[in-house]
Write a protein that holds these residues in place. Structure first.
Motif, short mmCIF file in Angstrom:
data_model
loop_
_atom_site.label_atom_id
_atom_site.label_comp_id
_atom_site.label_asym_id
_atom_site.label_seq_id
_atom_site.Cartn_x
_atom_site.Cartn_y
_atom_site.Cartn_z
N ALA A 194 35.11 14.80 -13.71
CA ALA A 194 35.12 13.33 -13.73
C ALA A 194 33.86 12.79 -14.40
N VAL A 195 32.72 13.39 -14.08
CA VAL A 195 31.45 12.93 -14.66
C VAL A 195 31.39 13.25 -16.15
N THR A 196 31.91 14.42 -16.54
CA THR A 196 31.91 14.79 -17.96
C THR A 196 32.73 13.79 -18.78
N VAL A 197 33.91 13.45 -18.28
CA VAL A 197 34.77 12.49 -18.98
C VAL A 197 34.08 11.12 -19.07
N ALA A 198 33.47 10.69 -17.96
CA ALA A 198 32.78 9.41 -17.96
C ALA A 198 31.61 9.42 -18.94
N ARG A 199 30.88 10.52 -19.00
CA ARG A 199 29.74 10.60 -19.90
C ARG A 199 30.19 10.51 -21.36
N GLU A 200 31.30 11.15 -21.69
CA GLU A 200 31.80 11.09 -23.06
C GLU A 200 32.13 9.66 -23.46
N HIS A 201 32.74 8.91 -22.56
CA HIS A 201 33.03 7.50 -22.85
C HIS A 201 31.75 6.70 -22.99
N ALA A 202 30.80 6.93 -22.10
CA ALA A 202 29.54 6.18 -22.15
C ALA A 202 28.79 6.47 -23.45
N GLU A 203 28.81 7.72 -23.88
CA GLU A 203 28.11 8.08 -25.13
C GLU A 203 28.79 7.46 -26.34
N ALA A 204 30.06 7.10 -26.20
CA ALA A 204 30.78 6.41 -27.27
C ALA A 204 30.55 4.90 -27.22
N GLY A 205 29.67 4.46 -26.30
CA GLY A 205 29.32 3.04 -26.21
C GLY A 205 30.26 2.22 -25.35
N ARG A 206 31.04 2.88 -24.51
CA ARG A 206 32.00 2.15 -23.68
C ARG A 206 31.42 1.85 -22.30
N PHE A 207 31.88 0.76 -21.73
CA PHE A 207 31.54 0.34 -20.36
C PHE A 207 32.52 1.05 -19.43
N VAL A 208 32.02 1.92 -18.55
CA VAL A 208 32.86 2.88 -17.84
C VAL A 208 32.89 2.59 -16.35
N GLY A 209 34.07 2.69 -15.76
CA GLY A 209 34.23 2.62 -14.31
C GLY A 209 34.83 3.91 -13.80
N ILE A 210 34.16 4.55 -12.83
CA ILE A 210 34.74 5.71 -12.14
C ILE A 210 35.29 5.21 -10.82
N VAL A 211 36.61 5.23 -10.67
CA VAL A 211 37.25 4.78 -9.43
C VAL A 211 37.43 6.01 -8.55
#
Length: 717
Positions: free
Chosen positions: A543-560
């Protein structure tokens, strides 16, 4: 292309001229107080100038977001704020004004006298692009400017949608204020934004009768209130009061936890009657003769006279504290008539008043009431069973200052504040968001803030969860003012949730809310839903790996994340050196945000990572609705990290804790099967030994009495 560049250049010249007039007006306002004849006048002029300057918007804000060319050849520029030239001619029309209505109302089926609409894409007051359209109804054509706005990255705050308000939304924004307007809408329909723009509209249309401080907006939790906090100021409406539902109650230490069964009882409307009866029971009975020492001599008041005075005061239509003051005044008159002296300097009348009509505070009274079975039983009358009275009883803290209160206690404290001290601040208009989840006692707290019955109610029955999950708006409206008619109006089109994410969530609707019509989604997202099936031990890390990939792409991320996985996900975030915002602390705005399914309501993210859907479903009696909420928080990317089914339609319901089960009750075969299925899901993927204790703890808490199973690790058998 050359024509387009020429159009942009011509429009930029107009924008620059309008900005110059705006700056001139701003400078004139700043100089205004210096022309005052005296200090008081200067103060008055400064207040006026400050308000007028705020009405001009920010100095670097685009002067307009659109232009309307009418069929009669007239051109109007539409912006967030009115701008005039030196001669008073209107350069930019305020979006609230009737002259701007064509921008919002024009469609293919109804041009509303509009020949062309031109939308501006700006950086500050610099035009980057223009889009020429006749606004079409959704389903025939989707406005390109709207689509461009929807694909903009999210942040930690909601933006205003004034430039892209659609015709159906505009109809609700400008609805009459003398009604209870229920705006019902699925994920991404813009219902919360519409309600806030309705506030701005009402403030403009009724500016002689109401100002921003006369409006209250109530949200479900602090994170949501912070999220919407900048919308109204951006529209020039500073000063509207924003509160989450818990902050309607008097200030008191919070954090007490209690069983769901107790929470349910405390939320029921009949608690209002119990509190009123309990408060009335604190009024005493006079002795046959009351002897008071006044001015060095004893004065005897016949008990009959005191009782008659007490009965008269008791019947007065006043709050408890006001009637107490009235009793003291009436007793002072009796003493003066008997003794022939003024008793106001004596403590005797005050002491008698305290004995007959004790002073009360909401917190002190509720602590004493909940701590006394006898008082609870007397106030319960025949409206509560003995088991319910026993459930309400609890031992209070030794000191009132050390007492902590549960979320369900807060509406009771608010009810008591109303009973004891009378109406508090009341508002010309009240907005309540996510109203479908509020208890009757919470709805009473909202209702008493309305001065005239004018409300905007926002929500979605398909997202109704928790102790008060509902299937009908009638269950909400019953507890709100009926001064004006109620009107329930749905928003049909989903603008912000992409088609792929909604297609993932939509199969839940027949299970979660069979009577709710799905929204019609208007746009595609950038990618299909990502499904990541892993073992239980890998769940937090993936879950954290997927969130990090989105964040590194400049996206605003929510982990539910469901509660059982939260600690493990936080540990994985820390192990990866990531910083994150936590919604349970009222935070929102970091690149990565950790939120519970309950906290996710009303929020939006560029990318959402949903952790272990089966646990989200199992965590609540309406768990399928919670999962529906979680899956529809994205405006772009959706990923599901799970050990089993990513969208479990037949997942187990929340296991019932033993404390909430009636004595002698047992699990049915179906419930036992569902529980076994749920626990088996926890062990999928060969969970390491570190997770066994958590699984066994859940089993013990669900099926076995406290202490019936000794702690320890499982044996090989």
């Amino acid at each position: 292309m050359a024509s387009r560049k020429a159009d942009i250049a011509a429009e930029q010249a107009y924008f620059d001229a309008a900005a110059a007039h705006r700056d001139r007006r701003r400078e004139g306002l700043r100089q205004l107080p210096s022309a005052a004849a005296h200090t008081a006048a200067a103060t008055h002029l400064r207040r006026y100038a400050d308000a007028a300057e705020r009405a001009l918007g920010a100095a670097d804000e685009a002067v307009a977001f659109g232009r309307v060319d009418t069929e009669t050849g007239e051109t109007r520029y539409v912006g967030r704020h009115l701008i005039r030239d030196v001669d008073g001619e209107v350069l930019v029309v305020n979006w609230h004004a009737p002259a701007a209505a064509g921008w919002f109302e024009a469609t293919v089926g109804n041009s509303a006298g509009v020949h062309r609409k031109r939308a501006f894409t700006c950086a500050g007051n610099t035009i980057e692009d223009i889009t020429d359209t006749i606004l079409a109804e959704i389903g025939e054509a989707v406005d390109a400017h709207l689509l461009a706005e929807l694909t903009r990255g999210r942040t930690g705050t909601m933006r205003d949608i004034v430039a892209t308000i659609q015709a159906a939304q505009f109809a609700l924004i400008r609805a009459p204020r003398d009604e209870v307007l229920v705006i019902e809408g699925g994920p991404g329909t813009g219902k919360s934004a519409v309600a806030l723009h309705r506030v701005s509209w009402l403030l403009y249309q009724h500016r002689d009768e109401m100002a921003p401080p006369d409006v209250l907006v109530v949200g479900p939790h602090p994170t949501f209130v912070r999220y919407i906090g900048q919308v109204l100021p951006a529209l020039g409406d500073d000063g509207v009061e924003l509160r989450d539902i818990s902050r309607l109650a008097p200030d008191a230490p919070r954090g007490r936890t209690e069983r769901d069964a107790v929470t349910r009882i405390k939320g029921e409307a009949r608690m209002a009657g119990l509190l009123a009866r309990a408060l009335d029971a604190r009024i005493g009975t006079p002795d046959p003769a009351e002897r008071l020492l006044v001015g060095g001599r004893f004065v005897t008041l016949p008990g009959v006279e005191v009782a008659e005075t007490l009965a008269t005061v008791r019947a007065a239509a006043l709050p408890y504290a006001d009637r107490r003051r009235l009793l003291r005044d009436r007793l002072a008159v009796l003493v003066a008539a008997r003794a022939g002296v003024d008793p106001t300097r004596s403590d005797a009348v005050g002491n008698l008043t305290d004995r007959l009509w004790p002073p009360q505070t909401p917190t002190g009274f509720l602590r004493d009431l909940l701590g006394s079975t006898a008082r609870l039983r007397a106030a319960a009358a025949d409206e509560f069973t003995p088991a319910e009275v026993a459930a309400l009883h609890r031992r209070g803290a030794d000191r009132l200052s050390r007492e902590t209160w549960s979320a369900a206690d807060l509406p009771l404290l608010d009810e008591l504040a109303h009973l004891i001290d009378g109406p508090g601040r009341r508002y010309a208009h009240v907005v309540v968001d996510e109203a479908q989840d509020l208890s009757p006692m919470q709805l009473r707290a909202v209702a008493r803030r309305s001065a005239n019955g004018s409300l905007t109610v926002v929500g979605d029955l398909a997202q109704s969860t928790g102790s008060w999950a509902r299937d009908s708006w009638d269950e909400v409206l019953t507890h709100l003012p009926s001064t004006h008619p109620a009107r329930i109006t749905p928003l049909r089109y989903g603008y912000r949730v992409p088609r792929q994410a909604y297609a993932t969530a939509a199969p839940l609707l027949p299970v979660a809310a069979p009577g709710v019509t799905p929204v019609e989604v208007v746009r595609d997202g950038p990618a299909d839903t990502g499904v990541h099936r892993v073992g239980l031990a890998e769940l937090p890390g993936r879950a954290v790996t997927v969130a990090r990939e989105h964040a590194e792409a400049g996206r605003f991320v929510g982990i539910v994340c469901p509660p059982r996985q939260r600690r493990a996900v936080e540990a994985a975030l820390a192990a990866n050196g990531m910083t994150w915002s936590s919604a349970d602390r009222g935070e929102l705005g970091g690149a990565v945000n950790l939120i519970s399914p309950q906290e996710a309501k009303g929020l939006e993210f560029d990318a959402v990572v949903v952790v272990e859907p089966v646990e989200i479903v199992a965590s609540d009696e309406r768990g399928h609705r919670l999962l529906y909420v979680a899956l529809t928080r994205t405006t772009g990317h959706l990923d599901i990290v799970c050990t089993g089914d990513p969208v479990p339609l037949d997942a187990p319901v929340r296991p019932r804790p033993l404390a909430d089960v009636e004595p002698g009750a047992t699990f049915t075969r179906r419930e036992a099967h569902r529980l076994a299925e749920h626990l088996a899901g926890q062990l999928r993927g060969a969970a390491p030994e570190a997770y066994w204790a958590d699984v066994l703890a859940e089993l013990r808490a669900t099926l076995l009495p406290e202490g019936a199973v000794s702690s320890g690790r499982p044996t090989d058998g």
